[in-house]
Every structure is written in structure tokens, then in C-alpha cells.
Design a protein around this motif. Structure first.
Motif, PDB file in Angstrom:
ATOM      1  N   GLY A 135       0.813  -1.211   0.000  1.00  0.00           N
ATOM      2  CA  GLY A 135       0.000   0.000   0.000  1.00  0.00           C
ATOM      3  C   GLY A 135       0.843   1.256   0.000  1.00  0.00           C
ATOM      4  O   GLY A 135       2.093   1.230   0.068  1.00  0.00           O
ATOM      5  N   GLU A 136       0.185   2.419  -0.025  1.00  0.00           N
ATOM      6  CA  GLU A 136       0.837   3.718  -0.033  1.00  0.00           C
ATOM      7  C   GLU A 136       0.094   4.662   0.898  1.00  0.00           C
ATOM      8  O   GLU A 136      -1.098   4.496   1.199  1.00  0.00           O
ATOM      9  CB  GLU A 136       0.855   4.306  -1.448  1.00  0.00           C
ATOM     10  N   GLY A 137       0.831   5.687   1.368  1.00  0.00           N
ATOM     11  CA  GLY A 137       0.224   6.695   2.214  1.00  0.00           C
ATOM     12  C   GLY A 137      -0.247   6.106   3.529  1.00  0.00           C
ATOM     13  O   GLY A 137       0.455   5.352   4.205  1.00  0.00           O
ATOM     14  N   LYS A 138      -1.492   6.523   3.892  1.00  0.00           N
ATOM     15  CA  LYS A 138      -2.035   6.060   5.156  1.00  0.00           C
ATOM     16  C   LYS A 138      -2.317   4.562   5.164  1.00  0.00           C
ATOM     17  O   LYS A 138      -2.401   3.943   6.229  1.00  0.00           O
ATOM     18  CB  LYS A 138      -3.329   6.818   5.473  1.00  0.00           C
ATOM     19  N   GLU A 139      -2.484   3.979   3.969  1.00  0.00           N
ATOM     20  CA  GLU A 139      -2.778   2.543   3.892  1.00  0.00           C
ATOM     21  C   GLU A 139      -1.520   1.686   3.829  1.00  0.00           C
ATOM     22  O   GLU A 139      -1.581   0.477   3.695  1.00  0.00           O
ATOM     23  CB  GLU A 139      -3.643   2.248   2.656  1.00  0.00           C
ATOM     24  N   ARG A 140      -0.404   2.376   3.895  1.00  0.00           N
ATOM     25  CA  ARG A 140       0.849   1.628   3.839  1.00  0.00           C
ATOM     26  C   ARG A 140       1.030   0.842   5.130  1.00  0.00           C
ATOM     27  O   ARG A 140       0.844   1.367   6.236  1.00  0.00           O
ATOM     28  CB  ARG A 140       2.017   2.596   3.642  1.00  0.00           C
ATOM     29  N   LYS A 141       1.419  -0.434   4.975  1.00  0.00           N
ATOM     30  CA  LYS A 141       1.629  -1.279   6.138  1.00  0.00           C
ATOM     31  C   LYS A 141       2.707  -2.319   5.852  1.00  0.00           C
ATOM     32  O   LYS A 141       2.991  -2.652   4.702  1.00  0.00           O
ATOM     33  CB  LYS A 141       0.339  -1.978   6.548  1.00  0.00           C
TER      34      LYS A 141
END
Length: 483
Positions: A78-84
């Protein structure tokens, strides 16, 4: 008393009646064939019952070296806030087949019984000697940079078709005894046993040897997978009727009345078994894979094997079924013989008398299958054929109007029984002998009737209403009714 009007076609009614008799006898033979099939299915049930209670057919795979490895690594998704960050895990087998495999085995037959049915069980005493050049094939290497890699200690396993058959197993690695543990630790080989191998040997540049002594029980057959890069198997047994099976025949074999001995010699150039066993391919008939098995090993392939079946070469039911299949020909030849006697001796035989003879011949096949379940097939055949021959000979004396004619008819029936037995024993040349026999019968009938004026014969039958000679024991006034 009114004189009956001569029939224009006197043979038509009798021909139809004899045809009906032949159909009835055919139905009787089909019923006997059904009984043979039913009894043979009972034998198969007995074999399955013994296999379920003792052990099934055995397939020997191994010894093989096995090591299970696990690798963990982190990936970003993912990217940004959804990056995990996600932890991923991969598991796989490291396996190595032996450099050399030498198997020396002896199988002793131990028949088992379910009622009157015999099932061939065996006890196998085997010694498996295997060597590996080094442990390089079990050296673990990570597949992802920075991953955490961990591997279990290697094990040496032997896979079997049915582990219930193991009576004893001893394993020595490099001369030292090792405790034998249940299971193989391999998902594709669910039955068998294993021993632990020193973890320090994985990746070590030194050879290793394993010596396995095994006592194994099975039923039906034995198969061996040639998993060594060079495999040699020597097998001997007290069974005199081996049926060699699988992908490879023995390079040497000796079969006698007391048993057999056979030797197989294979290398990795002749078989794919070493490579496919290392990939996790299961033996034929035991296919089972899980997520640790590479996709290349999930294509429906199975390990190449060879071996021997401890089965009776020709069972009584097989012989009885073959005899029944010849039954129509047998009865047709008998009816042809009776018809020829009618023409040559001017003796009238009633269709009911044809039916009696056909029924006696049909019961022969029923006697054969029932007696063969209790005594040897040759004895059963002799007893059934002798009983039916004597009965038909006695009946023929009255039907054909004399002891001499009945005796000659009995000799002909005995000759047919002898020819049928010959057909059953000589399976490879049965067609040739049967064809020659049919030609001989046809030639004999043609020669015997070569001077018969068929037009004159039929004309006399239409006009001559004289009754045949009196049948012994029957008043002359009633002879026509018997005829």
C-alpha cells in the motif's frame, strides 16, 4: 384310426424346437456365468477384507533424506495512510536421494483365508543399504534478502504403502544405531518411519551411510521405487508364479517350481525416480501433496516403480469363466453330432432329448465352478466331466437305440471335454486349437455325409411315416411318442 397327413416340411417344426432348446441352454450358460462373476467378486471382497485387517499391497520408497525449512521476511504493501508492513512466511522441503541403494530381500508367502477364499499374504525381510556423498543437498539458502531462515534437523525416512505391515525396523547411520520413529515427516508419504540425523551433517562435506533392516507384511504385491542414483535390488521368494510388474523388468531372473529370484539394476539415466522423489512426487496409488510440494510435482505424475505380484497365475474363477465362454461352442458341436447320427442312422431324436443333453452339459459348468472352490481345478474338471460323460453315455444308449451307439456318443463327449481342457490350459494358442477343432468337426461331418442325397432323404421323410425301431424298455406302440 385316421392316418396323419404327411407334413410338407417335416424338419421345420423340429428345427424351430431345437433352436428354442439352444436358446434355453444359452440362458442357462449365462446364469452360470453370472454365478462365476458373483463368486469372483466374493473373492475380491475377501482380498479387501484381509488387506483391511492385515496390510495392503506394499510400496517401498527410500531411504531419503528430508529437511523442512521456513523463511520469514517483511514486505511493505500500500501507499500513504494505507501503507503497512506485512510478515510473509514461506515453507519448503529440502530432499536428497541416495547416491547408491542396494536392496536385498526375501519374501515368504503366508496365505490367509476368509471362509473358502484364499488370499496370498507375504512376509518380506529386507536389508536396505544406502550411501550419500555429502550433505550439500540439505544446505539451506535464503530466497529473500534479509529474511529470517530456520530449518529443522534433517531426517532419514522410508515410506511404505501400508505402515500397519511393519513388524520390525532397525536403522544404523554410519554404524551407529538410531531410534526409529513413526511417520515420515513428509506430506506426500503419509505411511512409513523415520530417524533423526545429526543437524551438523546438513551441508557437511562428508559421506554418510545408512543400513536398514526391515520385516514387512503385505498382501497381493510388492513395489519398489528406484530412488538411488544407482539402484540394485535382489529379491527371492518361495512363490513359483511371479508376475513382474511396473516400469522395469528384472535384468536377471530364475523361476522354478520352488520359487523365484530376480535382480534389478537401474541408474539415474534410466529412471526419473531419484529426481522426482527429491521433488516430493508420491508413489503411484498414494498420491498426496500439500503446499510444501513444488508445483512441478503436482502435475499428476507418480514415482516409477517395479515389483512383483504374488497372485495365482490363473484362478479357478478365471478358468471357469473361460470354460463357460466356450460352452456355446461345446453344446453346438454336441448338437451337430446328434444331428449327424440322426441322419446317418435314421434315428429320430426328440427336441426334449436334445434339451436333456444340453441341460447335462450346462450343469457341467456349474459343477466345475462349485468343485473348484474346494479342490484343485484339474481334480474338479476331471470329476465334473467324468460325471457328465457317464450320464450322457447312459442316456445316449436309450436315445440312440443301442449300447454301442451310446458308448460311441460318450467317447465323442469325452473327446470334447478333453479338447476344452486343452483350450483352457493353452491360453496363448487357444484360438489356433479351437479353429483347428472346428475345422476337423466340419470336415468329419462333410466326409460322413458326402454320399447323402438330401433331396431323396427329405422326400422319404415326407412320405415315410413308419415309426422308428422300438426304444428299449418302451412298447412298440409308444415308440413314435418317444421319438
Amino acid at each position: 384310426m385316421t392316418t396323419p397327413t404327411p407334413r410338407r416340411f417335416p424338419l421345420l417344426g423340429k428345427t424351430v424346437a431345437i433352436a428354442a432348446v439352444f436358446i434355453a441352454v444359452t440362458l442357462a450358460l449365462q446364469a452360470v456365468s453370472g454365478i462365476v462373476a458373483e463368486r469372483e467378486s466374493r473373492l475380491r471382497e475377501a482380498e479387501r477384507s484381509v488387506a483391511a485387517s492385515l496390510a495392503a499391497s506394499q510400496t517401498l520408497v527410500g531411504p531419503m533424506l528430508l529437511r523442512e525449512c521456513t523463511e520469514q521476511w517483511e514486505t511493505t504493501q500500500g501507499e500513504g495512510k494505507e501503507r503497512k508492513v506485512v510478515t510473509e512466511v514461506s515453507r519448503w522441503y529440502l530432499s536428497e536421494s541416495p547416491k547408491t541403494l542396494d536392496v536385498t530381500a526375501a519374501a515368504t508367502l503366508e496365505p490367509r483365508y476368509r471362509g473358502i477364499f484364499k488370499v496370498n499374504g507375504y512376509v518380506l525381510k529386507a536389508r536396505l543399504a544406502a550411501t550419500w556423498a555429502d550433505g550439500s543437498g540439505l544446505a539451506a539458502q535464503g530466497r529473500h534478502p534479509g529474511a529470517l531462515l530456520s530449518c529443522d534437523a534433517p531426517v532419514l525416512y522410508v515410506a511404505l504403502g501400508d505402515s500397519r505391515g511393519v513388524r520390525s525396523a532397525q536403522v544404523r547411520i554410519d554404524g551407529a544405531s538410531a531410534p526409529v520413529l513413526p511417520g515420515t515427516r513428509h506430506a506426500a508419504h503419509r505411511n512409513g518411519f523415520h530417524v533423526d540425523v545429526a543437524e551438523s551433517w546438513a551441508g557437511a562435506q562428508k559421506p554418510m551411510s545408512a543400513d536398514i533392516t526391515l520385516e514387512l507384511v503385505g498382501t497381493g504385491g510388492l513395489d519398489i521405487a528406484p530412488v538411488g542414483e544407482a539402484t540394485q535390488v535382489s529379491l527371492e521368494s518361495d512363490w513359483p508364479h511371479p508376475s513382474f510388474t511396473g516400469r522395469f523388468l528384472p535384468v536377471e531372473r530364475v523361476v522354478t517350481a520352488d520359487g523365484f529370484s530376480a535382480t534389478w539394476k537401474l541408474n539415474a539415466l534410466a529412471t526419473t525416480a531419484p529426481a522426482e522423489a527429491s521433488l516430493g512426487v508420491a508413489a503411484c496409488g498414494t498420491e498426496y501433496v500439500d503446499e510444501l510440494t513444488p508445483k512441478s510435482a503436482r502435475s499428476g505424475r507418480c514415482l516409477e516403480t517395479f515389483g512383483v505380484d504374488f497372485i495365482d497365475p490363473v484362478s479357478p474363477y478365471t478358468l471357469s469363466d473361460r470354460a463357460t465362454k466356450y460352452g456355446l461352442l461345446f453344446i453346438a458341436l454336441t448338437f451337430v453330432g446328434v444331428g449327424a447320427v440322426e441322419v446317418m442312422r435314421r434315428v429320430r431324436v426328440h427336441p426334449i432329448q436334445y434339451l436333456m443333453v444340453g441341460a447335462a452339459l450346462s450343469i457341467f459348468f456349474l459343477l466345475l465352478v462349485s468343485l473348484s472352490e474346494h479342490v484343485a481345478f484339474g481334480v474338479a474338471y476331471s470329476a465334473a466331466s467324468a460325471a457328465c460323460t457317464l450320464l450322457i453315455t447312459f442316456y445316449g444308449m436309450f436315445v440312440l437305440g443301442g449300447a454301442r451307439a451310446g458308448a460311441l456318443f460318450g467317447v465323442g463327449i469325452a473327446a470334447l471335454f478333453g479338447a476344452l481342457y486343452l483350450l483352457l490350459q493353452l491360453e496363448q494358442t487357444a484360438l489356433l486349437i479351437g479353429s483347428v477343432m472346428l475345422f476337423g468337426v466340419l470336415a468329419a461331418v462333410m466326409i460322413a455325409t458326402r454320399r447323402v442325397d438330401w433331396y431323396a432323404l427329405f422326400a422319404s421323410m415326407r412320405s415315410d411315416r413308419r415309426e422308428p425301431s422300438a426304444v428299449p424298455g418302451v412298447p412298440v406302440a409308444d415308440a413314435g411318442a418317444v421319438a
